[in-house]
Motif scaffolding. Structure first.
Motif, mmCIF file in Angstrom:
data_model
loop_
_atom_site.group_PDB
_atom_site.id
_atom_site.type_symbol
_atom_site.label_atom_id
_atom_site.label_comp_id
_atom_site.label_asym_id
_atom_site.label_seq_id
_atom_site.Cartn_x
_atom_site.Cartn_y
_atom_site.Cartn_z
ATOM 1 N N UNK A 55 70.822 -10.339 18.053
ATOM 2 C CA UNK A 55 71.175 -9.420 19.150
ATOM 3 C C UNK A 55 71.056 -7.990 18.688
ATOM 4 N N UNK A 56 71.940 -7.140 19.171
ATOM 5 C CA UNK A 56 71.762 -5.709 18.892
ATOM 6 C C UNK A 56 71.171 -5.076 20.137
ATOM 7 N N UNK A 57 71.211 -3.779 20.165
ATOM 8 C CA UNK A 57 70.799 -3.063 21.382
ATOM 9 C C UNK A 57 69.290 -3.020 21.571
ATOM 10 N N UNK A 58 68.549 -3.216 20.497
ATOM 11 C CA UNK A 58 67.068 -3.172 20.499
ATOM 12 C C UNK A 58 66.571 -1.794 20.922
ATOM 13 N N UNK A 59 67.346 -0.786 20.543
ATOM 14 C CA UNK A 59 67.011 0.583 20.938
ATOM 15 C C UNK A 59 65.677 1.049 20.349
ATOM 16 N N UNK A 60 65.419 0.651 19.101
ATOM 17 C CA UNK A 60 64.197 1.149 18.446
ATOM 18 C C UNK A 60 62.931 0.621 19.118
ATOM 19 N N UNK A 61 62.816 -0.701 19.328
ATOM 20 C CA UNK A 61 61.611 -1.145 20.057
ATOM 21 C C UNK A 61 61.537 -0.583 21.474
ATOM 22 N N UNK A 62 62.679 -0.424 22.130
ATOM 23 C CA UNK A 62 62.652 0.125 23.500
ATOM 24 C C UNK A 62 62.100 1.551 23.473
ATOM 25 N N UNK A 63 62.517 2.334 22.481
ATOM 26 C CA UNK A 63 62.009 3.718 22.374
ATOM 27 C C UNK A 63 60.496 3.739 22.168
ATOM 28 N N UNK A 64 60.016 2.813 21.356
ATOM 29 C CA UNK A 64 58.575 2.753 21.083
ATOM 30 C C UNK A 64 57.813 2.410 22.367
ATOM 31 N N UNK A 77 50.172 -3.423 24.260
ATOM 32 C CA UNK A 77 49.561 -2.813 23.076
ATOM 33 C C UNK A 77 50.637 -2.356 22.087
ATOM 34 N N UNK A 78 51.739 -1.843 22.604
ATOM 35 C CA UNK A 78 52.780 -1.296 21.715
ATOM 36 C C UNK A 78 53.742 -2.366 21.197
ATOM 37 N N UNK A 79 53.712 -3.569 21.793
ATOM 38 C CA UNK A 79 54.737 -4.560 21.441
ATOM 39 C C UNK A 79 54.741 -4.965 19.947
ATOM 40 N N UNK A 80 53.586 -5.224 19.315
ATOM 41 C CA UNK A 80 53.656 -5.590 17.888
ATOM 42 C C UNK A 80 54.342 -4.509 17.035
ATOM 43 N N UNK A 81 54.084 -3.237 17.352
ATOM 44 C CA UNK A 81 54.738 -2.156 16.585
ATOM 45 C C UNK A 81 56.230 -2.119 16.908
ATOM 46 N N UNK A 82 56.566 -2.339 18.187
ATOM 47 C CA UNK A 82 57.977 -2.341 18.582
ATOM 48 C C UNK A 82 58.726 -3.431 17.809
ATOM 49 N N UNK A 139 48.006 -7.256 11.880
ATOM 50 C CA UNK A 139 47.325 -8.442 12.407
ATOM 51 C C UNK A 139 47.385 -8.571 13.925
ATOM 52 N N UNK A 140 48.374 -7.970 14.548
ATOM 53 C CA UNK A 140 48.594 -8.264 15.973
ATOM 54 C C UNK A 140 48.313 -7.123 16.936
ATOM 55 N N UNK A 141 48.039 -5.927 16.406
ATOM 56 C CA UNK A 141 47.770 -4.817 17.333
ATOM 57 C C UNK A 141 46.311 -4.873 17.783
ATOM 58 N N UNK A 142 46.123 -5.000 19.081
ATOM 59 C CA UNK A 142 44.756 -5.039 19.617
ATOM 60 C C UNK A 142 44.628 -4.007 20.734
ATOM 61 N N UNK A 143 43.405 -3.692 21.075
ATOM 62 C CA UNK A 143 43.164 -2.839 22.248
ATOM 63 C C UNK A 143 43.240 -1.352 21.973
#
Ligand code: GRG
Length: 307
Positions: A55-64, A77-82, A139-143
């Motif tokens: 759990x956790x707020x997941x603030x960092x991926x949300x900001x990305x 496109x941004x999800x692997x980095x998030x 490996x997972x960032x495409x586009x």
């Protein structure tokens, strides 16, 4: 529904922040779960998943994601980095909780990683998550053009290393038991320990969207302001919230004789400073008008959060 007045545009239209955060969090939880299946040896994968999926707020991926979308990039496109940013954040929490660091028994409402798996495995679980975060982006960032991926990897490395989290943590340890440091030194510790990764979230989202240098400058200004506000609020919550609300031991800063903003300024002045930083962050985004509403709302959330 949280009614928000978003100042830069003078827009008083209601933005449903709670729904926005909930929807983003749901997608992030799914992507986190899928990112790390159990492999061999199972014990290390279980330990990594234990903290990553706690759990956790997941603030960092949300900001990305929110930053990438502000500049017209897709969430996909941004999800692997998030996801990688949350892996890095989780690694830092596991290591921060170790007996050699802050020595905490609870995190995110459950026992800390080393309390469940032992110190040896907890250290390795953090290491595993850190290494995997870079592998996962590559490996997972495409586009997007590969140069953007390389830039993202460089931003992540800089944020984690001695210029960022590691350096901030070293200074934090050095000043433990010396709570009378200056506000300038405290801020310089937290700009690295907490702020560097939050800024990386925003910068990575921007880079993936092909940001221009002026975008990066505005968005870094936003991120630096919310980063510091986030830490001030964290310090305030340590003395005003309960362990149940926080999901970790409350009052830890006082017992560990840490320098904190409430200790330096008192709770009320600390609240005011956090408010000023959030106002400044929102101002940095005025150029983007209504497109910046999610990032402005996230900035508001940072000062109003209860855990
Ligand atoms: C080993 C490479 C390496 C680095 C680790 C331990 C360490 C160096 C740095 C500590 C970084 C740290 C834990 C900073 C505190 C940041 C902070 C305020 C965390 C709480 O974040 P929230 O409230 O937590 O977003 P949730 O649980 O909601 O994700």
């Amino acid at each position: 529904m949280i009614p928000l007045e978003v100042k830069p545009t003078g827009n008083t239209e209601q933005f449903n922040l709670q729904q926005y955060l909930h929807q983003k969090k749901e997608k992030i939880e799914k992507a986190l779960d899928a990112s790390l299946p159990i492999g061999e040896p199972a014990k290390i994968y279980e330990a990594m998943r234990y903290s990553l999926l706690a759990g956790g707020k997941r603030l960092r991926p949300i900001l990305c994601l929110a930053t990438a979308e502000l500049l017209g990039q897709t969430e996909e496109v941004a999800m692997p980095t998030a996801i990688a940013l949350e892996m890095i954040h989780t690694m830092s929490l596991i290591h921060d909780d170790l007996p050699a660091m802050d020595n905490d028994d609870y995190r995110r409402g459950r026992l800390t990683n080393h309390k469940v798996y032992g110190e040896d495995i907890a250290i390795l679980a953090g290491d595993g998550l850190l290494a995997y975060s870079f592998e996962y982006v590559a490996k997972n960032t495409t586009g997007v053009p590969p140069e953007r991926v390389v830039k993202v990897l460089a931003i992540l490395g800089e944020a984690v290393g001695a210029k960022g989290l590691v350096g901030g943590q070293v200074l934090d340890l050095e000043y433990e038991g010396k709570p009378d440091i200056t506000a300038e030194m405290l801020t310089s510790i937290h700009r690295r320990k907490t702020g560097a990764l939050l800024e990386a979230c925003v910068s990575c989202g921007a880079v993936l969207a092909g940001a221009q240098p002026e975008d990066l400058q505005r968005l870094s200004g936003y991120a630096q302001n919310i980063g510091l506000a986030f830490q001030i609020v964290d310090d305030i919550l340590d003395v005003t919230a309960t362990s149940e609300e926080l999901g970790k031991t409350a009052g830890k800063d006082v017992s560990a004789q840490k320098a904190t903003y409430p200790r330096l300024w008192g709770v009320e002045v600390s609240r005011q400073k956090a408010r000023e930083l959030v106002d400044a962050a929102i101002q940095q985004l005025s150029f983007y008008g209504e497109k910046a509403i999610p990032l402005c709302a996230i900035a508001e959330y940072i000062v109003s959060r209860k855990n």
